[in-house]
Design a protein around this motif. Structure first.
Motif, PDB file in Angstrom:
ATOM      1  N   VAL A 108      -2.700  48.852  21.673  1.00 62.26           N
ATOM      2  CA  VAL A 108      -3.170  48.189  20.460  1.00 62.26           C
ATOM      3  C   VAL A 108      -2.097  47.228  19.964  1.00 62.26           C
ATOM      4  O   VAL A 108      -0.942  47.623  19.775  1.00 62.26           O
ATOM      5  N   LYS A 109      -2.490  45.970  19.744  1.00 69.31           N
ATOM      6  CA  LYS A 109      -1.539  44.949  19.293  1.00 69.31           C
ATOM      7  C   LYS A 109      -2.143  44.117  18.163  1.00 69.31           C
ATOM      8  O   LYS A 109      -3.256  43.614  18.280  1.00 69.31           O
ATOM      9  N   ASN A 110      -1.361  43.961  17.091  1.00 67.69           N
ATOM     10  CA  ASN A 110      -1.734  43.076  15.991  1.00 67.69           C
ATOM     11  C   ASN A 110      -1.302  41.654  16.370  1.00 67.69           C
ATOM     12  O   ASN A 110      -0.102  41.364  16.434  1.00 67.69           O
ATOM     13  N   GLN A 111      -2.252  40.778  16.605  1.00 70.61           N
ATOM     14  CA  GLN A 111      -1.947  39.419  17.041  1.00 70.61           C
ATOM     15  C   GLN A 111      -1.283  38.591  15.942  1.00 70.61           C
ATOM     16  O   GLN A 111      -0.687  37.559  16.222  1.00 70.61           O
ATOM     17  N   ALA A 112      -1.339  39.053  14.698  1.00 70.66           N
ATOM     18  CA  ALA A 112      -0.704  38.327  13.596  1.00 70.66           C
ATOM     19  C   ALA A 112       0.814  38.338  13.700  1.00 70.66           C
ATOM     20  O   ALA A 112       1.466  37.489  13.096  1.00 70.66           O
ATOM     21  N   VAL A 113       1.371  39.270  14.461  1.00 73.41           N
ATOM     22  CA  VAL A 113       2.827  39.338  14.588  1.00 73.41           C
ATOM     23  C   VAL A 113       3.323  38.925  15.968  1.00 73.41           C
ATOM     24  O   VAL A 113       4.532  38.797  16.176  1.00 73.41           O
ATOM     25  N   MET A 114       2.427  38.688  16.897  1.00 71.74           N
ATOM     26  CA  MET A 114       2.828  38.398  18.275  1.00 71.74           C
ATOM     27  C   MET A 114       3.487  37.029  18.423  1.00 71.74           C
ATOM     28  O   MET A 114       4.231  36.794  19.375  1.00 71.74           O
ATOM     29  N   HIS A 115       3.231  36.126  17.489  1.00 67.77           N
ATOM     30  CA  HIS A 115       3.856  34.797  17.581  1.00 67.77           C
ATOM     31  C   HIS A 115       5.383  34.889  17.567  1.00 67.77           C
ATOM     32  O   HIS A 115       6.064  34.121  18.244  1.00 67.77           O
ATOM     33  N   ASP A 171       6.386  31.356  19.059  1.00 68.61           N
ATOM     34  CA  ASP A 171       5.384  30.345  18.727  1.00 68.61           C
ATOM     35  C   ASP A 171       5.280  30.220  17.213  1.00 68.61           C
ATOM     36  O   ASP A 171       5.767  31.079  16.474  1.00 68.61           O
ATOM     37  N   ALA A 172       4.591  29.177  16.776  1.00 64.17           N
ATOM     38  CA  ALA A 172       4.213  29.088  15.364  1.00 64.17           C
ATOM     39  C   ALA A 172       3.212  30.214  15.085  1.00 64.17           C
ATOM     40  O   ALA A 172       2.558  30.701  16.007  1.00 64.17           O
ATOM     41  N   PRO A 173       3.080  30.632  13.836  1.00 68.11           N
ATOM     42  CA  PRO A 173       2.127  31.713  13.520  1.00 68.11           C
ATOM     43  C   PRO A 173       0.713  31.391  14.012  1.00 68.11           C
ATOM     44  O   PRO A 173       0.264  30.251  13.947  1.00 68.11           O
ATOM     45  N   TYR A 174       0.060  32.422  14.510  1.00 74.15           N
ATOM     46  CA  TYR A 174      -1.312  32.273  14.976  1.00 74.15           C
ATOM     47  C   TYR A 174      -2.267  32.342  13.788  1.00 74.15           C
ATOM     48  O   TYR A 174      -1.966  32.963  12.769  1.00 74.15           O
ATOM     49  N   LEU A 175      -3.432  31.722  13.941  1.00 76.24           N
ATOM     50  CA  LEU A 175      -4.423  31.683  12.876  1.00 76.24           C
ATOM     51  C   LEU A 175      -5.342  32.900  12.902  1.00 76.24           C
ATOM     52  O   LEU A 175      -5.840  33.331  11.863  1.00 76.24           O
ATOM     53  N   ASP A 176      -5.621  33.410  14.093  1.00 77.20           N
ATOM     54  CA  ASP A 176      -6.491  34.572  14.258  1.00 77.20           C
ATOM     55  C   ASP A 176      -6.364  35.053  15.698  1.00 77.20           C
ATOM     56  O   ASP A 176      -5.546  34.529  16.462  1.00 77.20           O
ATOM     57  N   SER A 177      -7.150  36.034  16.077  1.00 77.15           N
ATOM     58  CA  SER A 177      -7.039  36.604  17.421  1.00 77.15           C
ATOM     59  C   SER A 177      -7.325  35.587  18.518  1.00 77.15           C
ATOM     60  O   SER A 177      -6.630  35.539  19.531  1.00 77.15           O
ATOM     61  N   GLN A 178      -8.351  34.761  18.328  1.00 79.33           N
ATOM     62  CA  GLN A 178      -8.684  33.765  19.344  1.00 79.33           C
ATOM     63  C   GLN A 178      -7.548  32.763  19.527  1.00 79.33           C
ATOM     64  O   GLN A 178      -7.225  32.377  20.646  1.00 79.33           O
ATOM     65  N   HIS A 179      -6.957  32.349  18.433  1.00 81.87           N
ATOM     66  CA  HIS A 179      -5.845  31.405  18.496  1.00 81.87           C
ATOM     67  C   HIS A 179      -4.659  32.051  19.221  1.00 81.87           C
ATOM     68  O   HIS A 179      -3.993  31.399  20.031  1.00 81.87           O
ATOM     69  N   ALA A 180      -4.415  33.323  18.966  1.00 82.91           N
ATOM     70  CA  ALA A 180      -3.343  34.035  19.667  1.00 82.91           C
ATOM     71  C   ALA A 180      -3.624  34.085  21.165  1.00 82.91           C
ATOM     72  O   ALA A 180      -2.727  33.834  21.976  1.00 82.91           O
ATOM     73  N   MET A 181      -4.861  34.380  21.535  1.00 83.10           N
ATOM     74  CA  MET A 181      -5.215  34.439  22.956  1.00 83.10           C
ATOM     75  C   MET A 181      -5.014  33.094  23.646  1.00 83.10           C
ATOM     76  O   MET A 181      -4.703  33.055  24.838  1.00 83.10           O
TER      77      MET A 181
END
Length: 182
Positions: free
Chosen positions: A129-136, A141-151
């Motif tokens: 389980v991974k919170n994509q809001a912190v993966m940037h 990377d610059a902060p992601y906007l949502d899960s799709q943007h992170a992917m």
């Protein structure tokens, strides 16, 4: 019925962004040029049918949906292996793990706690389980906007595909593929 959220990726030397058919990215300030990637609509529309035909994957999708996590999908090998096996006539490839991604910008949800909840529902599954809001931050990377943007920033395009159960009552499945499906 399938809800398809196919995404196209736009690259330049300074930034990456996702141009989604379901929403608009606010990326003009980044100077992103948008391009359309080839999407095999027939294959894309078959993915929900393939999921529905797999009782074990439907159990996992139902378990994840029951937690009502924000902007949540099951991604990577969960989808890729199913499609690959289908296209090549292979028996079902066992899953090493099941990657659950979600986007909690407030970071109010603990991924370890979510993993424990999923283990309580389906103890034989190796959940990741991974919170994509912190993966940037990890990916610089610059902060992601949502899960799709992170992917859209994942290094392996083949695994940047995800599904979620939108309506449990009618098995409505949404597919997210930032790099398209070919």
């Amino acid at each position: 019925m399938a809800v398809i959220a196919a995404h196209q990726l736009a690259h330049d030397s300074k930034a990456r962004c996702c141009d989604c058919l379901a929403r608009r990215w606010l990326s003009d300030s980044h100077g992103i040029r948008r391009i359309r990637l080839p999407v095999d609509e027939r294959l894309l529309s078959n993915i929900p049918d393939l999921m529905r035909a797999d009782a074990q994957r439907m159990k996992m999708l139902t378990a994840v949906a029951s937690l009502n996590l924000p902007d949540c999908y099951i991604a990577a090998g969960f989808v890729r292996n199913l499609v690959w096996d289908h296209l090549h006539g292979f028996d079902q490839t066992p899953l090493n793990d099941v990657d659950v991604i979600y986007f909690d910008g407030l970071q109010s949800l603990n991924p370890d706690y979510i993993q424990k909840q999923l283990l309580a529902l389906l103890p034989d599954i190796h959940w990741q389980v991974k919170n994509q809001a912190v993966m940037h931050a990890r990916n610089e990377d610059a902060p992601y906007l949502d899960s799709q943007h992170a992917m859209a920033h994942w290094p392996e395009k083949e695994t940047a595909i995800a599904v979620r159960l939108v309506d449990v009552d009618v098995d409505e499945i949404e597919v997210c593929a930032p790099f398209g499906v070919q």
